[in-house]
Design an enzyme around this catalytic site. Structure first.
Site, mmCIF file in Angstrom:
data_model
loop_
_atom_site.group_PDB
_atom_site.id
_atom_site.type_symbol
_atom_site.label_atom_id
_atom_site.label_comp_id
_atom_site.label_asym_id
_atom_site.label_seq_id
_atom_site.Cartn_x
_atom_site.Cartn_y
_atom_site.Cartn_z
ATOM 1 N N CYS A 136 1.187 -1.255 0.347
ATOM 2 C CA CYS A 136 -0.262 0.270 -0.250
ATOM 3 C C CYS A 136 1.158 1.072 -0.235
ATOM 4 O O CYS A 136 2.076 1.622 0.908
ATOM 5 C CB CYS A 136 -0.886 -0.379 1.399
ATOM 6 S SG CYS A 136 -1.761 1.456 1.488
ATOM 7 N N CYS A 139 -0.543 4.087 2.435
ATOM 8 C CA CYS A 139 -0.035 4.201 3.742
ATOM 9 C C CYS A 139 1.108 4.635 4.598
ATOM 10 O O CYS A 139 1.908 4.980 5.283
ATOM 11 C CB CYS A 139 -0.142 2.140 4.251
ATOM 12 S SG CYS A 139 -1.943 1.874 3.442
ATOM 13 N N ASP A 140 2.287 3.961 2.920
ATOM 14 C CA ASP A 140 3.763 4.060 3.128
ATOM 15 C C ASP A 140 4.558 4.372 2.397
ATOM 16 O O ASP A 140 6.325 4.284 2.994
ATOM 17 C CB ASP A 140 3.879 1.879 3.324
ATOM 18 C CG ASP A 140 3.102 1.247 4.470
ATOM 19 O OD1 ASP A 140 2.967 1.918 5.378
ATOM 20 O OD2 ASP A 140 3.044 -0.087 4.356
HETATM 21 C C1 LIG Z 1 1.131 -4.048 4.846
HETATM 22 C C2 LIG Z 1 -0.556 -3.419 4.251
HETATM 23 C C3 LIG Z 1 -0.269 -1.695 5.479
HETATM 24 C C4 LIG Z 1 -1.624 -0.944 5.244
HETATM 25 N N1 LIG Z 1 -1.279 0.284 6.046
HETATM 26 C C5 LIG Z 1 -2.001 0.565 5.752
HETATM 27 C C6 LIG Z 1 -2.376 2.107 6.866
HETATM 28 O O1 LIG Z 1 -0.589 2.354 6.970
HETATM 29 N N2 LIG Z 1 -2.833 2.962 7.599
HETATM 30 C C7 LIG Z 1 -4.216 2.727 5.990
HETATM 31 O O2 LIG Z 1 -5.228 2.726 6.610
HETATM 32 N N3 LIG Z 1 -4.579 1.354 5.852
HETATM 33 C C8 LIG Z 1 -3.785 0.191 5.535
HETATM 34 N N4 LIG Z 1 -3.479 -0.619 4.492
HETATM 35 C C9 LIG Z 1 -5.012 -0.893 4.252
HETATM 36 C C10 LIG Z 1 -5.864 -1.074 5.526
HETATM 37 O O3 LIG Z 1 -5.539 -2.510 5.872
HETATM 38 C C11 LIG Z 1 -7.750 -1.873 5.105
HETATM 39 O O4 LIG Z 1 -7.811 -0.618 4.201
HETATM 40 C C12 LIG Z 1 -8.186 -2.172 5.984
HETATM 41 O O5 LIG Z 1 -8.048 -3.142 7.000
HETATM 42 C C13 LIG Z 1 -9.246 -2.843 5.455
HETATM 43 O O6 LIG Z 1 -10.641 -3.031 6.650
HETATM 44 P P1 LIG Z 1 -11.725 -3.926 6.684
HETATM 45 O O7 LIG Z 1 -12.289 -4.180 7.610
HETATM 46 O O8 LIG Z 1 -12.121 -3.750 5.114
HETATM 47 O O9 LIG Z 1 -10.868 -5.569 5.936
HETATM 48 P P2 LIG Z 1 -9.729 -6.180 6.371
HETATM 49 O O10 LIG Z 1 -8.615 -5.817 7.276
HETATM 50 O O11 LIG Z 1 -8.889 -6.550 5.637
HETATM 51 O O12 LIG Z 1 -10.107 -7.318 7.363
HETATM 52 C C14 LIG Z 1 -11.340 -8.484 7.017
HETATM 53 C C15 LIG Z 1 -11.929 -9.604 8.239
HETATM 54 O O13 LIG Z 1 -12.141 -9.943 7.913
HETATM 55 C C16 LIG Z 1 -12.242 -11.691 8.290
HETATM 56 N N5 LIG Z 1 -13.029 -12.563 7.301
HETATM 57 C C17 LIG Z 1 -12.401 -12.764 5.520
HETATM 58 N N6 LIG Z 1 -12.881 -14.032 5.051
HETATM 59 C C18 LIG Z 1 -13.109 -14.203 6.445
HETATM 60 C C19 LIG Z 1 -15.067 -15.068 6.326
HETATM 61 N N7 LIG Z 1 -14.769 -15.875 5.034
HETATM 62 N N8 LIG Z 1 -15.516 -15.866 7.392
HETATM 63 C C20 LIG Z 1 -15.051 -14.920 8.776
HETATM 64 N N9 LIG Z 1 -14.489 -13.987 8.458
HETATM 65 C C21 LIG Z 1 -13.391 -12.863 7.575
HETATM 66 C C22 LIG Z 1 -10.512 -11.531 8.029
HETATM 67 O O14 LIG Z 1 -10.547 -12.557 9.474
HETATM 68 C C23 LIG Z 1 -10.418 -10.341 8.847
HETATM 69 O O15 LIG Z 1 -10.436 -10.250 10.433
HETATM 70 C C24 LIG Z 1 -2.647 -1.673 4.699
HETATM 71 C C25 LIG Z 1 -2.771 -2.544 3.944
HETATM 72 C C26 LIG Z 1 -1.864 -3.718 3.636
HETATM 73 C C27 LIG Z 1 -1.681 -4.987 3.637
#
Ligand SMILES: Cc1cc2nc3c(=O)[nH]c(=O)nc-3n(C[C@H](O)[C@H](O)[C@H](O)COP(=O)(O)OP(=O)(O)OC[C@H]3O[C@@H](n4cnc5c(N)ncnc54)[C@H](O)[C@@H]3O)c2cc1C
Length: 313
Positions: A136, A139-140
Site C-alpha cells: 500500500c 499507507c507507506d
Molecule cells: C501491508 C498493508 C499496510 C497497510 N497500511 C495501512 C495504513 O497505514 N493505513 C490505512 O489506513 N490502511 C492501511 N492498509 C489498508 C487497510 O489495512 C485496509 O484498508 C483495512 O484493513 C480494511 O479493513 P476491513 O475491515 O474492510 O478489512 P480487513 O482489515 O481486510 O479485515 C477483513 C476481516 O475479514 C475476515 N474474514 C475474511 N474472510 C472471512 C470469512 N469467510 N469468514 C469470517 N471472516 C472472514 C478476516 O479474518 C479479517 O478479520 C494497509 C494494508 C496492507 C495490506
C-alpha cells in the site's frame, strides 16, 4: 432447546467489522462477530500506521486493532473464533456455516470480510512486510522519502502506486513480468512521462534481501526471457498486483462488480439482499483505507439497526 437467533452477525474483525460491532453493541443489538482467519484484519500484517486519525504519533497496526477489539468488547460484542464457509443469505433467518460445522442464525448480517492484497508468495516478503515490503503506497510511501523503491506489477494499480511514490522517491522502478503493461492507456502515458519512473521488463522478483532491523536492501530479479538472475539494490518493495475481495462464499447470491467487490446501493451499505449489509474494503475498490473501512462499518451498523427496527426484529 431452540437454537439462538442473533439480531445481528458481523463477518470479519478488521476496522470495518470492529467499528460495526462497536456501534451496534452500543445500540444494544448484542452483535456476534466472527473473526475469520486473520483476527484484526490486514493491519495486523503491517507495522507503523501513521494516518489513522486520533493517533498523533502513529501506532503499530496490531496494537491499533487490539484497541479496536477491546472497545467493541466493552459494550458487549460476542466474539466467535472461526471462518464462515457458507452463507444462505436468502433464508430467514439467514444461516452462516462456520468452519467447524456449526450453523449460526441471524436476522441481519454485516459483511466486512475485506479485500486481501495479492502477494508474490515469497518467504522474505512475509518476513519483511512492514519493514520495507508493503502492499500500500498511500499507507507507506511517506516512510521512503529520498529512497529508491521498486513497484511490482503492470496494471492500473501499479501505475497509480508508482506515480504516487514519485512524490517521495527520486527513482521508482516498475518491475513487470511482461514487455508491455496491462494498465489503461492514460495511466501508462502518465507513468511513462514521469522522469522518476523507470521500467524493468520481462522480470520477476525472485527474492527480497534485508532484515527487520535495517529494512530492505536489494531484490533478486529473474529475467523471464533469458532465465538469468541479477541483484538490484532498493530500499523498498511495493507489491501492486491487485486485491482479491473475500466474497467467494456469496457468489450467486450477492451482486458483485467484475473484480468481485460487493455492490452496495450508493450512499449506503445495503446490498441487493434485504437485511444484508456490506462495509469496508470488501465493497470498496477505490479507497481501501482503515479510516474509510471504519466509516462504512459505522454506516452498516446504523443501516442494520434501522432495518431491524423497521422489521420489528
Ligand atoms: C501491508 C498493508 C499496510 C497497510 N497500511 C495501512 C495504513 O497505514 N493505513 C490505512 O489506513 N490502511 C492501511 N492498509 C489498508 C487497510 O489495512 C485496509 O484498508 C483495512 O484493513 C480494511 O479493513 P476491513 O475491515 O474492510 O478489512 P480487513 O482489515 O481486510 O479485515 C477483513 C476481516 O475479514 C475476515 N474474514 C475474511 N474472510 C472471512 C470469512 N469467510 N469468514 C469470517 N471472516 C472472514 C478476516 O479474518 C479479517 O478479520 C494497509 C494494508 C496492507 C495490506
Amino acid at each position: 432447546m431452540t437454537e439462538e437467533i442473533y439480531r445481528l452477525a458481523i463477518l470479519g474483525s478488521g476496522p470495518a467489522g470492529l467499528t460495526a460491532a462497536l456501534y451496534s453493541a452500543r445500540a444494544n443489538l448484542a452483535p456476534v462477530l466472527i473473526e475469520g482467519g486473520e483476527p484484526g484484519g490486514q493491519l495486523t500484517i503491517t507495522t507503523e500506521v501513521e494516518n489513522y486519525p486520533g493517533f498523533e504519533h502513529g501506532i503499530q497496526g496490531p496494537e491499533m486493532m487490539e484497541v479496536f477489539r477491546r472497545q467493541a468488547a466493552r459494550f458487549g460484542t460476542k466474539f466467535i473464533t472461526g471462518v464462515a464457509t457458507a452463507a444462505a443469505l436468502k433464508k430467514r433467518p439467514i444461516e452462516i456455516t462456520l468452519d467447524e460445522g456449526k450453523v449460526l442464525r441471524t436476522h441481519a448480517l454485516i459483511i466486512s470480510t475485506g479485500a486481501s492484497a495479492k502477494l508474490l508468495g515469497l518467504p522474505a516478503e512475509k518476513h519483511l512486510m512492514g519493514y520495507g515490503v508493503s502492499a500500500c503506497a498511500t499507507c507507506d510511501g511517506a516512510f521512503f522519502k529520498d529512497r529508491n523503491v521498486i513497484v511490482v506489477g503492470g496494471g492500473d494499480t501499479a501505475m497509480e502506486e508508482a506515480l504516487f511514490l514519485t512524490r517521495f522517491s527520486p527513482k521508482v522502478s516498475v518491475v513487470h513480468r511482461r514487455d508491455q503493461l496491462r494498465a489503461s492507456k492514460i495511466m501508462q502515458e502518465r507513468a511513462r512521462a514521469n522522469p522518476r519512473i523507470g521500467f524493468v521488463w520481462n522480470s520477476a522478483v525472485e527474492d527480497i534481501h534485508g532484515d527487520q532491523k535495517g529494512g530492505v536492501v536489494a531484490v533478486t530479479l529473474r529475467n523471464l526471457e533469458t532465465g538469468e538472475s541479477s541483484r538490484m539494490p532498493t530500499d523498498a518493495v511495493f507489491v501492486a498486483i491487485g486485491h482479491q475481495p473475500n466474497t467467494g462464499i456469496f457468489r450467486g447470491q450477492l451482486e458483485m462488480d467484475e473484480l468481485d467487490y460487493l455492490k452496495v446501493k450508493p450512499g449506503s451499505t445495503f446490498t441487493n439482499i434485504d437485511g444484508v449489509f456490506a462495509a469496508g474494503d470488501v465493497a470498496d475498490r477505490v479507497y481501501r483505507q482503515a479510516v474509510t473501512a471504519a466509516g462504512t462499518g459505522c454506516m452498516a451498523a446504523l443501516d442494520a439497526e434501522r432495518w431491524l427496527e423497521a422489521h420489528h426484529l
